[in-house]
Design a protein around this motif. Structure first.
Motif, PDB file in Angstrom:
ATOM      1  N   ARG A  32       0.828  -1.214   0.000  1.00  0.00           N
ATOM      2  CA  ARG A  32       0.000   0.000   0.000  1.00  0.00           C
ATOM      3  C   ARG A  32       0.865   1.268   0.000  1.00  0.00           C
ATOM      4  O   ARG A  32       0.535   2.237  -0.672  1.00  0.00           O
ATOM      5  CB  ARG A  32      -0.912  -0.008   1.220  1.00  0.00           C
ATOM      6  N   GLN A  33       1.973   1.259   0.727  1.00  0.00           N
ATOM      7  CA  GLN A  33       2.798   2.461   0.841  1.00  0.00           C
ATOM      8  C   GLN A  33       3.451   2.853  -0.481  1.00  0.00           C
ATOM      9  O   GLN A  33       3.544   4.030  -0.802  1.00  0.00           O
ATOM     10  CB  GLN A  33       3.876   2.271   1.903  1.00  0.00           C
ATOM     11  N   THR A  34       3.923   1.881  -1.223  1.00  0.00           N
ATOM     12  CA  THR A  34       4.607   2.183  -2.485  1.00  0.00           C
ATOM     13  C   THR A  34       3.700   2.015  -3.698  1.00  0.00           C
ATOM     14  O   THR A  34       4.111   2.338  -4.813  1.00  0.00           O
ATOM     15  CB  THR A  34       5.844   1.282  -2.667  1.00  0.00           C
ATOM     16  N   ASN A  35       2.497   1.483  -3.483  1.00  0.00           N
ATOM     17  CA  ASN A  35       1.541   1.189  -4.548  1.00  0.00           C
ATOM     18  C   ASN A  35       2.186   0.313  -5.624  1.00  0.00           C
ATOM     19  O   ASN A  35       2.213   0.639  -6.809  1.00  0.00           O
ATOM     20  CB  ASN A  35       0.968   2.461  -5.166  1.00  0.00           C
ATOM     21  N   GLU A  36       2.721  -0.821  -5.156  1.00  0.00           N
ATOM     22  CA  GLU A  36       3.377  -1.782  -6.041  1.00  0.00           C
ATOM     23  C   GLU A  36       2.874  -3.185  -5.717  1.00  0.00           C
ATOM     24  O   GLU A  36       2.456  -3.465  -4.599  1.00  0.00           O
ATOM     25  CB  GLU A  36       4.894  -1.759  -5.830  1.00  0.00           C
ATOM     26  N   LEU A  37       2.965  -4.054  -6.713  1.00  0.00           N
ATOM     27  CA  LEU A  37       2.716  -5.473  -6.504  1.00  0.00           C
ATOM     28  C   LEU A  37       4.078  -6.133  -6.324  1.00  0.00           C
ATOM     29  O   LEU A  37       4.953  -6.004  -7.180  1.00  0.00           O
ATOM     30  CB  LEU A  37       1.968  -6.072  -7.688  1.00  0.00           C
ATOM     31  N   VAL A  38       4.239  -6.836  -5.220  1.00  0.00           N
ATOM     32  CA  VAL A  38       5.541  -7.372  -4.835  1.00  0.00           C
ATOM     33  C   VAL A  38       5.584  -8.882  -5.036  1.00  0.00           C
ATOM     34  O   VAL A  38       4.690  -9.595  -4.590  1.00  0.00           O
ATOM     35  CB  VAL A  38       5.849  -7.017  -3.366  1.00  0.00           C
ATOM     36  N   SER A  39       6.645  -9.326  -5.688  1.00  0.00           N
ATOM     37  CA  SER A  39       6.934 -10.753  -5.828  1.00  0.00           C
ATOM     38  C   SER A  39       8.114 -11.060  -4.918  1.00  0.00           C
ATOM     39  O   SER A  39       9.252 -10.669  -5.209  1.00  0.00           O
ATOM     40  CB  SER A  39       7.288 -11.098  -7.269  1.00  0.00           C
ATOM     41  N   LYS A  40       7.837 -11.731  -3.821  1.00  0.00           N
ATOM     42  CA  LYS A  40       8.914 -12.085  -2.890  1.00  0.00           C
ATOM     43  C   LYS A  40       9.862 -13.099  -3.520  1.00  0.00           C
ATOM     44  O   LYS A  40      11.060 -13.047  -3.293  1.00  0.00           O
ATOM     45  CB  LYS A  40       8.334 -12.615  -1.586  1.00  0.00           C
ATOM     46  N   GLY A  41       9.341 -13.999  -4.339  1.00  0.00           N
ATOM     47  CA  GLY A  41      10.161 -15.015  -4.985  1.00  0.00           C
ATOM     48  C   GLY A  41      11.170 -14.431  -5.963  1.00  0.00           C
ATOM     49  O   GLY A  41      12.323 -14.841  -6.011  1.00  0.00           O
ATOM     50  N   ALA A  42      10.743 -13.452  -6.749  1.00  0.00           N
ATOM     51  CA  ALA A  42      11.624 -12.821  -7.733  1.00  0.00           C
ATOM     52  C   ALA A  42      12.360 -11.612  -7.147  1.00  0.00           C
ATOM     53  O   ALA A  42      13.265 -11.088  -7.785  1.00  0.00           O
ATOM     54  CB  ALA A  42      10.826 -12.380  -8.957  1.00  0.00           C
ATOM     55  N   ARG A  43      11.929 -11.183  -5.942  1.00  0.00           N
ATOM     56  CA  ARG A  43      12.491  -9.995  -5.295  1.00  0.00           C
ATOM     57  C   ARG A  43      12.351  -8.769  -6.201  1.00  0.00           C
ATOM     58  O   ARG A  43      13.285  -8.013  -6.398  1.00  0.00           O
ATOM     59  CB  ARG A  43      13.930 -10.227  -4.855  1.00  0.00           C
ATOM     60  N   LEU A  44      11.114  -8.635  -6.765  1.00  0.00           N
ATOM     61  CA  LEU A  44      10.791  -7.522  -7.644  1.00  0.00           C
ATOM     62  C   LEU A  44       9.497  -6.864  -7.189  1.00  0.00           C
ATOM     63  O   LEU A  44       8.611  -7.538  -6.650  1.00  0.00           O
ATOM     64  CB  LEU A  44      10.622  -7.991  -9.091  1.00  0.00           C
ATOM     65  N   ALA A  45       9.400  -5.552  -7.443  1.00  0.00           N
ATOM     66  CA  ALA A  45       8.177  -4.809  -7.156  1.00  0.00           C
ATOM     67  C   ALA A  45       7.691  -4.183  -8.455  1.00  0.00           C
ATOM     68  O   ALA A  45       8.406  -3.398  -9.079  1.00  0.00           O
ATOM     69  CB  ALA A  45       8.450  -3.741  -6.113  1.00  0.00           C
ATOM     70  N   TYR A  46       6.487  -4.554  -8.859  1.00  0.00           N
ATOM     71  CA  TYR A  46       5.897  -4.073 -10.109  1.00  0.00           C
ATOM     72  C   TYR A  46       5.037  -2.840  -9.815  1.00  0.00           C
ATOM     73  O   TYR A  46       4.174  -2.878  -8.938  1.00  0.00           O
ATOM     74  CB  TYR A  46       5.032  -5.163 -10.749  1.00  0.00           C
ATOM     75  N   PRO A  47       5.244  -1.749 -10.553  1.00  0.00           N
ATOM     76  CA  PRO A  47       4.487  -0.524 -10.282  1.00  0.00           C
ATOM     77  C   PRO A  47       3.037  -0.633 -10.740  1.00  0.00           C
ATOM     78  O   PRO A  47       2.700  -1.419 -11.625  1.00  0.00           O
ATOM     79  CB  PRO A  47       5.228   0.529 -11.098  1.00  0.00           C
ATOM     80  N   ILE A  48       2.201   0.185 -10.114  1.00  0.00           N
ATOM     81  CA  ILE A  48       0.813   0.357 -10.551  1.00  0.00           C
ATOM     82  C   ILE A  48       0.701   1.806 -10.986  1.00  0.00           C
ATOM     83  O   ILE A  48       0.899   2.714 -10.178  1.00  0.00           O
ATOM     84  CB  ILE A  48      -0.178   0.033  -9.422  1.00  0.00           C
TER      85      ILE A  48
END
Length: 64
Positions: A32-48
């Motif tokens: 919610r704070q960064t407004n991103e979808l986070v993949s813990k497995g890939a260690r990536l955060a996808y923007p919205i």
């Protein structure tokens, strides 16, 4: 809508059930704070952006 950029106040839980990380095919969580979808497995955060998840690995932010 939550701000001037028209980002949603929440992400529809059905969307989170449907979307998966394009790298790992694993689940995503919404930060919610960064407004991103986070993949813990890939260690990536996808923007919205403008309410649309950008699910391209080259657009994702690496997590530390």
């Amino acid at each position: 809508m939550s701000d001037a950029f028209n980002t949603p106040a929440t992400v529809d839980p059905r969307l989170l059930e449907t979307l998966v990380c394009p790298v790992t095919r694993g689940p995503l969580t919404w930060d919610r704070q960064t407004n991103e979808l986070v993949s813990k497995g890939a260690r990536l955060a996808y923007p919205i952006r403008d309410g649309v998840p950008i699910m391209l690995p080259e657009e994702a932010r690496p997590l530390d």
